[in-house]
Write a protein that holds these residues in place. Structure first.
Motif, PDB file in Angstrom:
ATOM      1  N   PHE B  28      11.412  52.213   3.336  1.00  0.00           N
ATOM      2  CA  PHE B  28      12.474  51.232   3.535  1.00  0.00           C
ATOM      3  C   PHE B  28      12.702  51.021   5.032  1.00  0.00           C
ATOM      4  CE2 PHE B  28      17.029  50.233   4.114  1.00  0.00           C
ATOM      5  CZ  PHE B  28      17.066  49.037   3.416  1.00  0.00           C
ATOM      6  N   LEU B  29      12.794  52.123   5.765  1.00  0.00           N
ATOM      7  CA  LEU B  29      13.037  52.010   7.207  1.00  0.00           C
ATOM      8  C   LEU B  29      11.862  51.340   7.911  1.00  0.00           C
ATOM      9  CD1 LEU B  29      14.771  55.423   7.918  1.00  0.00           C
ATOM     10  CD2 LEU B  29      15.797  53.153   7.790  1.00  0.00           C
ATOM     11  N   VAL B  76      16.089  42.108  -0.642  1.00  0.00           N
ATOM     12  CA  VAL B  76      14.894  41.965  -1.479  1.00  0.00           C
ATOM     13  C   VAL B  76      14.089  43.264  -1.464  1.00  0.00           C
ATOM     14  CG1 VAL B  76      12.793  40.651  -1.847  1.00  0.00           C
ATOM     15  CG2 VAL B  76      14.854  39.507  -1.047  1.00  0.00           C
ATOM     16  N   ILE B  77      14.022  43.903  -0.311  1.00  0.00           N
ATOM     17  CA  ILE B  77      13.290  45.171  -0.243  1.00  0.00           C
ATOM     18  C   ILE B  77      14.001  46.243  -1.078  1.00  0.00           C
ATOM     19  CG2 ILE B  77      12.455  46.967   1.313  1.00  0.00           C
ATOM     20  CD1 ILE B  77      12.406  44.711   3.439  1.00  0.00           C
ATOM     21  N   LEU B  78      15.321  46.195  -1.049  1.00  0.00           N
ATOM     22  CA  LEU B  78      16.094  47.135  -1.878  1.00  0.00           C
ATOM     23  C   LEU B  78      15.763  46.970  -3.343  1.00  0.00           C
ATOM     24  CD1 LEU B  78      19.714  47.131  -0.486  1.00  0.00           C
ATOM     25  CD2 LEU B  78      18.106  49.014  -0.543  1.00  0.00           C
ATOM     26  N   LEU B  79      15.593  45.699  -3.723  1.00  0.00           N
ATOM     27  CA  LEU B  79      15.280  45.393  -5.106  1.00  0.00           C
ATOM     28  C   LEU B  79      14.005  46.115  -5.549  1.00  0.00           C
ATOM     29  CD1 LEU B  79      16.334  42.460  -6.670  1.00  0.00           C
ATOM     30  CD2 LEU B  79      13.888  42.306  -6.627  1.00  0.00           C
ATOM     31  N   LEU B  80      13.097  46.284  -4.599  1.00  0.00           N
ATOM     32  CA  LEU B  80      11.832  46.944  -4.944  1.00  0.00           C
ATOM     33  C   LEU B  80      11.941  48.458  -4.863  1.00  0.00           C
ATOM     34  CD1 LEU B  80       9.540  44.535  -2.894  1.00  0.00           C
ATOM     35  CD2 LEU B  80      10.046  44.469  -5.333  1.00  0.00           C
ATOM     36  N   LEU B 118      27.230  58.825  -7.831  1.00  0.00           N
ATOM     37  CA  LEU B 118      27.725  59.091  -6.471  1.00  0.00           C
ATOM     38  C   LEU B 118      26.621  59.704  -5.607  1.00  0.00           C
ATOM     39  CD1 LEU B 118      31.348  60.437  -6.896  1.00  0.00           C
ATOM     40  CD2 LEU B 118      30.563  58.196  -6.102  1.00  0.00           C
ATOM     41  N   ALA B 119      25.813  60.569  -6.186  1.00  0.00           N
ATOM     42  CA  ALA B 119      24.755  61.220  -5.413  1.00  0.00           C
ATOM     43  C   ALA B 119      23.774  60.183  -4.873  1.00  0.00           C
ATOM     44  CB  ALA B 119      24.029  62.239  -6.281  1.00  0.00           C
ATOM     45  N   VAL B 120      23.331  59.304  -5.772  1.00  0.00           N
ATOM     46  CA  VAL B 120      22.315  58.340  -5.348  1.00  0.00           C
ATOM     47  C   VAL B 120      22.955  57.286  -4.431  1.00  0.00           C
ATOM     48  CG1 VAL B 120      22.427  56.722  -7.287  1.00  0.00           C
ATOM     49  CG2 VAL B 120      20.233  57.209  -6.206  1.00  0.00           C
ATOM     50  N   LEU B 121      24.240  57.036  -4.653  1.00  0.00           N
ATOM     51  CA  LEU B 121      24.956  56.101  -3.784  1.00  0.00           C
ATOM     52  C   LEU B 121      25.067  56.676  -2.365  1.00  0.00           C
ATOM     53  CD1 LEU B 121      26.362  53.358  -4.226  1.00  0.00           C
ATOM     54  CD2 LEU B 121      28.514  54.582  -4.418  1.00  0.00           C
ATOM     55  N   ALA B 122      25.311  57.970  -2.279  1.00  0.00           N
ATOM     56  CA  ALA B 122      25.403  58.606  -0.962  1.00  0.00           C
ATOM     57  C   ALA B 122      24.069  58.519  -0.234  1.00  0.00           C
ATOM     58  CB  ALA B 122      25.824  60.066  -1.119  1.00  0.00           C
ATOM     59  N   LEU B 123      23.003  58.784  -0.958  1.00  0.00           N
ATOM     60  CA  LEU B 123      21.682  58.698  -0.342  1.00  0.00           C
ATOM     61  C   LEU B 123      21.428  57.272   0.158  1.00  0.00           C
ATOM     62  CD1 LEU B 123      18.883  60.163   0.109  1.00  0.00           C
ATOM     63  CD2 LEU B 123      18.170  58.972  -1.955  1.00  0.00           C
ATOM     64  N   TYR B 124      21.803  56.306  -0.677  1.00  0.00           N
ATOM     65  CA  TYR B 124      21.609  54.908  -0.312  1.00  0.00           C
ATOM     66  C   TYR B 124      22.460  54.550   0.908  1.00  0.00           C
ATOM     67  CZ  TYR B 124      22.494  49.893  -0.541  1.00  0.00           C
ATOM     68  OH  TYR B 124      22.665  48.580  -0.220  1.00  0.00           O
ATOM     69  N   GLY B 125      23.698  55.063   0.935  1.00  0.00           N
ATOM     70  CA  GLY B 125      24.575  54.803   2.078  1.00  0.00           C
ATOM     71  C   GLY B 125      23.954  55.289   3.376  1.00  0.00           C
ATOM     72  N   ALA B 161      24.597  48.834  -4.435  1.00  0.00           N
ATOM     73  CA  ALA B 161      25.305  49.675  -5.410  1.00  0.00           C
ATOM     74  C   ALA B 161      25.136  49.116  -6.818  1.00  0.00           C
ATOM     75  CB  ALA B 161      26.779  49.769  -5.042  1.00  0.00           C
ATOM     76  N   VAL B 162      25.092  47.772  -6.936  1.00  0.00           N
ATOM     77  CA  VAL B 162      24.827  47.162  -8.245  1.00  0.00           C
ATOM     78  C   VAL B 162      23.412  47.531  -8.693  1.00  0.00           C
ATOM     79  CG1 VAL B 162      24.518  44.996  -9.480  1.00  0.00           C
ATOM     80  CG2 VAL B 162      26.427  45.263  -7.895  1.00  0.00           C
ATOM     81  N   PHE B 163      22.462  47.411  -7.773  1.00  0.00           N
ATOM     82  CA  PHE B 163      21.075  47.764  -8.116  1.00  0.00           C
ATOM     83  C   PHE B 163      21.010  49.188  -8.643  1.00  0.00           C
ATOM     84  CE2 PHE B 163      18.951  44.747  -4.781  1.00  0.00           C
ATOM     85  CZ  PHE B 163      19.459  43.659  -5.474  1.00  0.00           C
ATOM     86  N   LEU B 164      21.696  50.103  -7.955  1.00  0.00           N
ATOM     87  CA  LEU B 164      21.657  51.511  -8.342  1.00  0.00           C
ATOM     88  C   LEU B 164      22.261  51.717  -9.726  1.00  0.00           C
ATOM     89  CD1 LEU B 164      22.740  53.171  -4.984  1.00  0.00           C
ATOM     90  CD2 LEU B 164      20.472  53.226  -5.982  1.00  0.00           C
TER      91      LEU B 164
END
Lengths: 350, 256
Positions: B28-29, B76-80, B118-125, B161-164
């Motif tokens: 992603f980065l 769009v990249i997040l979507l993938l 919450l765990a995956v949201l934190a990672l995404y954040g 967050a919606v994607f997750l």
């Protein structure tokens, strides 16, 4: 402590268990015995709240499993058949996590983990990743997981599965130390295990409870007559008639197939006697007197194994062959005649 | 609450030691960095052309020329990438039979779902936070208006967050991680395409409705510096619905 009333579980048209009813008193160790696919795991999963029953009730420590599942789960330690382990965690991390989701207070976490580690002799591996542990250690981590919150009720699905004989003995000793303080239900298809550690046995077959009692009483109940086994080198028809004529003897059965001779040249007769009548001495005197070539004479008590086979097969088990393997599990024993159907069944479900 | 946090902490730990999450974040980065780079180059070329032709740059604006398109592309990249982050959340517990431990523990399904989310949201954040170097870098060389940066990141965070949440729902549906990933891919792509279908059929009655349902349409307001309650409510609503459905799915699986 545990009351199970008319528990039934159906998967579509398949009935896994039907009207299973039994009770477990506090501090008791109870064994679930049955061939593979008999419904042991299903019953245990219902008791732990992992699976809802189609009908019937189960109460653990006074709480109904449907009405207050969290209360029940709080009081149960469960060791499933497939160990619920995370390979990427260390033993300590894993036990700490389980303690937390079981509701152990933060201050008590370290102590509960230490106690469980010590009880299950995991000290050597507590810092290692679970994924790298041997089968025996994993099984013990599974057991530690069930014990971690010191629950009054323990439900152990095949606690000695996949272990070597030394480990099996260790786990059995551990379970014995749990009796009294904990109420334990364990499932097994290894009969000596049930005799060794359990006060009572529930035998399940095809989803139904076929017997509930102590191992000794079960054996006594089903033993309508006693048998004496005689091996002799020179059997004659006259001798046979003479033995059959002894007081107390009901019948003399040649070991089928009739006329077969053992490797050591002896023919085996099985003598059915009246209960409580010991005919061994008289029979021995008779045969030796007639120069029958007596090589073996033994009384045959019916073991739990035979009880089990009688209950779980349609044809009655012939106990004559099983005495060779009293300490082995059913899976290791060559199936006796008359129980071919049982053997077939176990294979099907494996 | 303590149990929820325990589930969350364990999940986060598993995510951090798993190579999938590490690779996802790194990729992603890398991809966002490259995108940012090309957008900056394109913007500077365009700026130079405009300066040469008009001798002035009335509407040149770093936010609009660089940051808004970057963030739009990141979505769009997040979507993938999101389906790969979420596919193991529940599917793996079922596959490894650790679900048996969770089902027989005094933990509610809601605690379980929220802890994992919450765990995956934190990672995404954290992952999204790592791209903040872009506006900061631009801020050193030119005038950046910070409010649209903030609202843009907030919008992107909510869309992610919606994607997750959708990914978590997909993971609850199966014990196969690949299938979970494919299901969430499909769901997210449909959500993404809604705006496109809506634009094509804009003159019909359903067109505006589809546009409204599209996620990216809601992102645009955030990128323009507009935090509209209806966008926030829509995105939070989608999260709530997805998590609720995931809850129902996990609960219903006990009955089979």
């Amino acid at each position: 402590m545990i009351e199970v009333d008319q528990l039934t579980k159906r998967y579509g048209s398949l009935t896994a268990i039907e009207a299973v009813t039994f009770r477990v008193e506090p501090g008791e160790v109870l064994a679930f015995l049955g061939p593979n696919g008999a419904g042991k795991t299903t019953t245990m999963r219902i008791l732990t709240g992992a699976l809802p029953a189609t009908s019937g009730h189960a109460r653990v420590a006074g709480y109904d499993i449907d009405e207050s599942p969290l209360e029940v789960k709080q009081r149960i330690g469960y060791l499933p058949e497939t160990l619920p382990l995370y390979p990427e965690m260390t033993v300590t991390e894993y036990l700490r996590y389980v303690a937390r989701i079981k509701g152990v207070a933060r201050g008590g976490l370290r102590r509960s983990v230490d106690v469980a580690v010590e009880r299950c002799a995991l000290g050597q591996v507590r810092g290692r990743l679970i994924g790298n542990l041997s089968r025996g250690y994993r099984q013990r981590v599974g057991l530690a997981q069930a014990l971690i919150h010191d629950p009054p009720v323990l439900i152990l699905d095949e606690p000695t599965g996949g272990l070597d004989p030394k480990q099996i003995i260790e786990i059995r000793e551990l379970i014995k130390t749990l009796a009294g303080a904990h109420t334990v239900i364990l499932s097994t298809h290894i009969l000596p295990e049930a005799t060794a550690i359990c006060q009572r046995v529930v035998i399940i077959h095809k989803g139904r409870v076929v017997a509930v009692d102590t191992p000794e009483r079960l054996a006594a109940q089903l033993r309508g007559s006693e048998q004496v086994k005689i091996a002799l080198r020179r059997p004659t028809e006259a001798l046979r008639t003479a033995v059959a004529g002894l007081p107390g003897v009901l019948a003399v059965l040649p070991e089928a197939p009739a006329g077969a001779v053992r490797d050591d040249g002896a023919t085996v007769w099985l003598i059915d006697c009246e209960q409580g009548r010991d005919v061994r001495e008289a029979a021995a005197r008779l045969i030796v007197g007639a120069d029958g070539g007596l090589v073996e004479l033994s009384a045959m008590a019916m073991s739990l194994e035979e009880v089990f086979l009688q209950l779980t097969t349609d044809a009655p088990a012939r106990p004559d062959r099983l005495d060779d393997v009293p300490a082995a599990g059913l899976n290791d024993a060559s199936p006796p005649r008359g129980s071919a159907q049982f053997a077939q069944q176990s294979k099907d479900t494996e | 609450m303590s149990k929820l946090l325990a589930v969350c902490a364990r999940e986060l730990r598993s995510l951090l030691v798993s190579p999938i999450a590490a690779v996802c974040v790194a990729m992603f980065l890398l991809v966002t960095g490259y995108l940012f780079y090309t957008i900056v180059i394109a913007a500077s070329v365009q700026t130079r052309m405009m300066l040469r032709m008009q001798q002035m740059a009335p509407q040149l604006n770093i936010n609009e020329m660089i940051l808004a398109p970057s963030l739009r592309n990141f979505s769009v990249i997040l979507l993938l990438i999101v389906p790969l982050l979420t596919m193991r959340l529940i599917a793996e517990e079922r596959k490894q039979k650790t679900s048996e431990l969770l089902l027989t523990s005094p933990v509610t399904v809601a605690q379980l779902i929220l802890g994992k989310y919450l765990a995956v949201l934190a990672l995404y954040g954290v992952m999204l936070g790592l791209t903040l170097y872009m506006p900061l870098l631009l801020g050193r060389f030119g005038p950046v208006v910070w409010w649209p940066v903030f609202s843009g990141y907030l919008g992107l965070f909510l869309v992610g967050a919606v994607f997750l949440a959708v990914g978590l729902l997909a993971s609850a549906l199966t014990e196969n991680q690949m299938i979970a990933a494919i299901i969430s891919f499909s769901l997210l792509i449909v959500m993404w395409l809604l705006g496109w279908v809506g634009a094509v059929t804009a003159d019909t009655q359903t067109g505006p409705l589809l546009t409204y349902l599209s996620l990216l349409e809601h992102l645009n307001n955030f990128l323009a510096g507009l935090i509209d309650t209806k966008d926030v409510v829509y995105l939070l609503g989608l999260i709530a619905v997805s998590l609720f459905l995931a809850h129902r799915v996990v609960e219903s699986q006990r009955w089979r």
